[in-house]
Scaffold this motif. Structure first.
Motif, PDB file in Angstrom:
ATOM      1  N   ARG A 223      18.077 -10.317  41.145  1.00  0.00           N
ATOM      2  CA  ARG A 223      17.201  -9.248  41.649  1.00  0.00           C
ATOM      3  C   ARG A 223      16.122  -8.881  40.628  1.00  0.00           C
ATOM      4  NH1 ARG A 223      18.707  -6.341  46.145  1.00  0.00           N
ATOM      5  NH2 ARG A 223      20.861  -6.541  46.876  1.00  0.00           N
ATOM      6  N   ALA A 244      14.081 -10.767  48.086  1.00  0.00           N
ATOM      7  CA  ALA A 244      14.228  -9.549  48.896  1.00  0.00           C
ATOM      8  C   ALA A 244      14.764  -9.876  50.286  1.00  0.00           C
ATOM      9  CB  ALA A 244      12.895  -8.820  48.993  1.00  0.00           C
ATOM     10  N   GLN A 245      14.276 -10.952  50.864  1.00  0.00           N
ATOM     11  CA  GLN A 245      14.700 -11.325  52.215  1.00  0.00           C
ATOM     12  C   GLN A 245      16.166 -11.741  52.241  1.00  0.00           C
ATOM     13  OE1 GLN A 245      12.218 -14.249  54.402  1.00  0.00           O
ATOM     14  NE2 GLN A 245      14.126 -15.385  54.742  1.00  0.00           N
ATOM     15  N   PHE A 247      18.562 -11.124  49.997  1.00  0.00           N
ATOM     16  CA  PHE A 247      19.494 -10.082  49.564  1.00  0.00           C
ATOM     17  C   PHE A 247      19.575  -8.926  50.566  1.00  0.00           C
ATOM     18  CE2 PHE A 247      20.173 -10.727  44.746  1.00  0.00           C
ATOM     19  CZ  PHE A 247      20.387 -12.077  44.965  1.00  0.00           C
ATOM     20  N   ASP A 248      18.451  -8.590  51.186  1.00  0.00           N
ATOM     21  CA  ASP A 248      18.457  -7.459  52.116  1.00  0.00           C
ATOM     22  C   ASP A 248      18.953  -7.848  53.503  1.00  0.00           C
ATOM     23  OD1 ASP A 248      17.451  -5.957  50.063  1.00  0.00           O
ATOM     24  OD2 ASP A 248      15.366  -6.032  50.755  1.00  0.00           O
ATOM     25  N   ARG A 249      18.733  -9.120  53.878  1.00  0.00           N
ATOM     26  CA  ARG A 249      19.151  -9.568  55.214  1.00  0.00           C
ATOM     27  C   ARG A 249      19.842 -10.926  55.123  1.00  0.00           C
ATOM     28  NH1 ARG A 249      14.139  -7.665  55.454  1.00  0.00           N
ATOM     29  NH2 ARG A 249      13.211  -9.750  55.499  1.00  0.00           N
ATOM     30  N   THR A 255      26.835 -16.026  51.428  1.00  0.00           N
ATOM     31  CA  THR A 255      25.896 -15.121  50.748  1.00  0.00           C
ATOM     32  C   THR A 255      26.363 -13.678  50.866  1.00  0.00           C
ATOM     33  OG1 THR A 255      24.108 -16.634  51.380  1.00  0.00           O
ATOM     34  CG2 THR A 255      23.475 -14.487  50.528  1.00  0.00           C
ATOM     35  N   LYS A 256      26.816 -13.305  52.058  1.00  0.00           N
ATOM     36  CA  LYS A 256      27.330 -11.948  52.273  1.00  0.00           C
ATOM     37  C   LYS A 256      28.538 -11.682  51.386  1.00  0.00           C
ATOM     38  CE  LYS A 256      25.723 -11.782  57.087  1.00  0.00           C
ATOM     39  NZ  LYS A 256      26.139 -11.721  58.508  1.00  0.00           N
ATOM     40  N   LEU A 259      27.374 -11.123  47.742  1.00  0.00           N
ATOM     41  CA  LEU A 259      26.737  -9.817  47.572  1.00  0.00           C
ATOM     42  C   LEU A 259      27.748  -8.677  47.599  1.00  0.00           C
ATOM     43  CD1 LEU A 259      23.607 -10.424  49.827  1.00  0.00           C
ATOM     44  CD2 LEU A 259      23.598 -10.043  47.354  1.00  0.00           C
TER      45      LEU A 259
END
Length: 544
Positions: A223, A244-245, A247-249, A255-256, A259
């Motif tokens: 980040r 940003a894309q 990590f945010d979505r 990946t989930k 995070l």
């Protein structure tokens, strides 16, 4: 990803390894690109293929790969996978350079800093002793080494971890590369030093306009430093895009999971009425500095300087601070593994004056788990032999069948399959090896355990598992822990009380919830700012 013409364009890269008569695919049709001035992060857990991908781009895998890397790695339009060796020698260390995770193994311990940087400059065409020396001083200044001219004759062991990593960066930047490959360059560093190195890399990238391929398992770092990210799992890219894309979505379940893998939860509740397991008053560990022919003591290194603490049954005392602050030395002193001054009381008995033979019966009740499961487990011993080693010392007449029963129970308690006890450490993952180290300590049913950075070498998802395991074992066995770490997120999840150390002294001390909520000193605030990704000027907070 960036729409600019890529400096490096990797297409369908695959790498296979041959071992034991079997061929396994370590990298499977990986594609990505990185443009000048941008940073691409490759993230994933150990074994996902991150480092193999980076090494194969410049063909540094050697003879270990069973098949020549297939696909394309286009650097400035030329395929490095098919380039002749003389072309690769020109590119490596000149246009593409690398910074590795552990500078102590990357730097030659027998050569001075001046010689090691000078060799790179000479190899790539610079001549003239004074000219080379002047360039070395410029590079060391550029990477933030204080008084660089006085450090030319220093050896790696005479520098701090952060300074060694800065030297590695100076070596990588010596010939102004177009692409820097940074392979976990901050994993072994304290949080404040880590923040400084990341800031340094970003500033140098902006100044030089170079591209950066950054390999890490720490998503918090991604980040802060990367423009784009590729998430790898089992050799494949499962998700890619702007940071940003992604990590945010996040779209992919892996990946989930990454995070969400940060250690969570609160430490077990501890009571001020619980029995005291270990107590130290005004503990001091001073190492003499000797000089001259007669080795006269001219001063002392005050590694631990007057620290008092209490650890109760079922409690975790977190000890935090940067490298060199005295954390590990304090733990070793409490275990009576090094000499110290000041009373130490263990289970109601004063132990600081006991001889080695008198300490032996107490060793069963006090254990230690070290940072590196790779280095703390003998590769020549099976898991059963490793876990049973302490039993053989403490109970020499115990039958082998009884030992194996205890080993099986310890392995099961730490989430391992007892059926695997006759396998060897290299057959297990890093997280499993750390569980073996914990099982070795638990087999003796101790009451006090010093945990010295037991999660810092592990992936974040494995860290979370080890934190949950330690909490579970503590609750079931009412264990007292001293948890030494520079990872404050892990400390927050485990420790009910905390000591912040600097230069051998206590900077701040108290209930963890209070210290985390309202740190009283600038040093503690700087540590927390670096750990929890807040913007802060840390230049005055770190022992360079």
């Amino acid at each position: 990803m960036s729409t600019a013409t890529p400096l490096l364009d990797v297409r369908n890269l695959s790498v296979a390894f041959h071992q034991g008569g079997k061929t396994s695919l370590a990298v499977d049709r990986v594609s990505f690109s990185v443009s000048a001035g941008r940073t691409l992060a490759i993230v994933g857990e150990s074994g996902s293929g991150k480092s193999v991908t980076a090494l194969s781009i410049v063909r540094l895998l050697g003879a270990t790969s069973a098949t020549f890397p297939t696909g394309e790695a286009l650097f400035k339009g030329e395929d490095l996978l098919r380039a002749p060796e003389d072309k690769l020698r020109t590119v490596r260390g000149n246009e593409i350079t690398m910074v590795f995770q552990e500078p102590m193994t990357s730097l030659n311990p027998l050569h001075t800093i001046e010689r090691q940087i000078g060799e790179i400059l000479e190899l790539h065409g610079m001549s003239g002793g004074n000219k080379i020396r002047q360039r070395i001083v410029e590079l060391l200044t550029e990477v933030g080494i204080p008084e660089p001219a006085t450090r030319l004759g220093a050896y790696p062991h005479q520098l701090s971890g952060g300074q060694r990593q800065r030297v590695m960066i100076a070596m990588a930047l010596a010939n102004r590369p177009s692409l820097l490959i940074a392979d976990e360059p901050t994993t072994a560093l304290d949080v404040t030093v880590q923040a400084q190195i990341l800031k340094l890399l970003k500033e140098l990238q902006t100044r030089l306009g170079m591209a950066m391929l950054f390999i890490t398992h720490d998503l918090g770092i991604v980040r802060r430093i990367a423009d784009d990210v590729c998430v790898m799992q089992k050799g494949r890219v499962v998700e890619a895009g702007p940071v940003a894309q992604v990590f945010d979505r996040p779209q992919h379940p892996y990946t989930k999971m990454l995070l969400a893998a940060e250690p969570k939860g609160l430490p077990p509740a501890s009571s001020s009425e619980a029995p005291v397991v270990v107590k130290g008053d005004d503990i001091k560990v001073w190492f003499p500095i000797k000089r001259g022919f007669l080795r006269k003591t001219i001063g002392h290194i005050k590694a631990v300087d007057g620290i008092s603490l209490t650890v109760r049954e079922g409690q975790t005392l977190g000890v935090v601070g940067e490298s060199g602050s005295g954390k590990t030395t304090l733990g070793l002193a409490l275990l009576r593994l090094i000499r110290s001054e000041g009373p130490i009381v263990f289970l109601g008995k004063r132990i600081d004056g006991l001889q080695s033979a008198d300490m032996r019966p107490l060793r069963q009740q006090m254990q230690v788990v070290f940072q590196d499961p790779y280095g703390s487990l003998s590769p020549r011993m099976s898991v059963a032999e490793i876990v049973a080693e302490g039993l053989g010392i403490q109970h020499p007449n115990m039958r082998r069948a009884e030992q194996r029963t205890i080993v099986a129970r310890a392995l099961a308690d730490t989430g391992l399959d007892p059926a695997d006890m006759d396998r060897y450490p290299h057959e297990f993952s890093g997280g499993q090896r750390q569980r073996i180290a914990i099982a070795r300590a638990m087999a003796l049913e101790p009451q006090f355990i010093v945990l010295d950075e037991p999660t810092s070498a592990l992936d974040m998802s494995v860290q979370a598992q080890i934190v949950d395991l330690l909490r579970d074992l503590q609750q079931r066995r009412k264990l007292a822990y001293m948890f030494i770490s520079h990872d404050l997120k892990v400390v927050r999840a485990l420790a009910s009380d905390i000591i912040v150390m600097r230069y051998g002294k206590v900077v701040e001390q108290g209930p963890a919830i209070d210290v985390f909520a309202a740190p009283k000193t600038d040093y503690t605030r700087a540590l927390f700012a670096a750990a929890f990704n807040h913007e802060a000027d840390l230049s005055g907070s770190v022992n360079q």
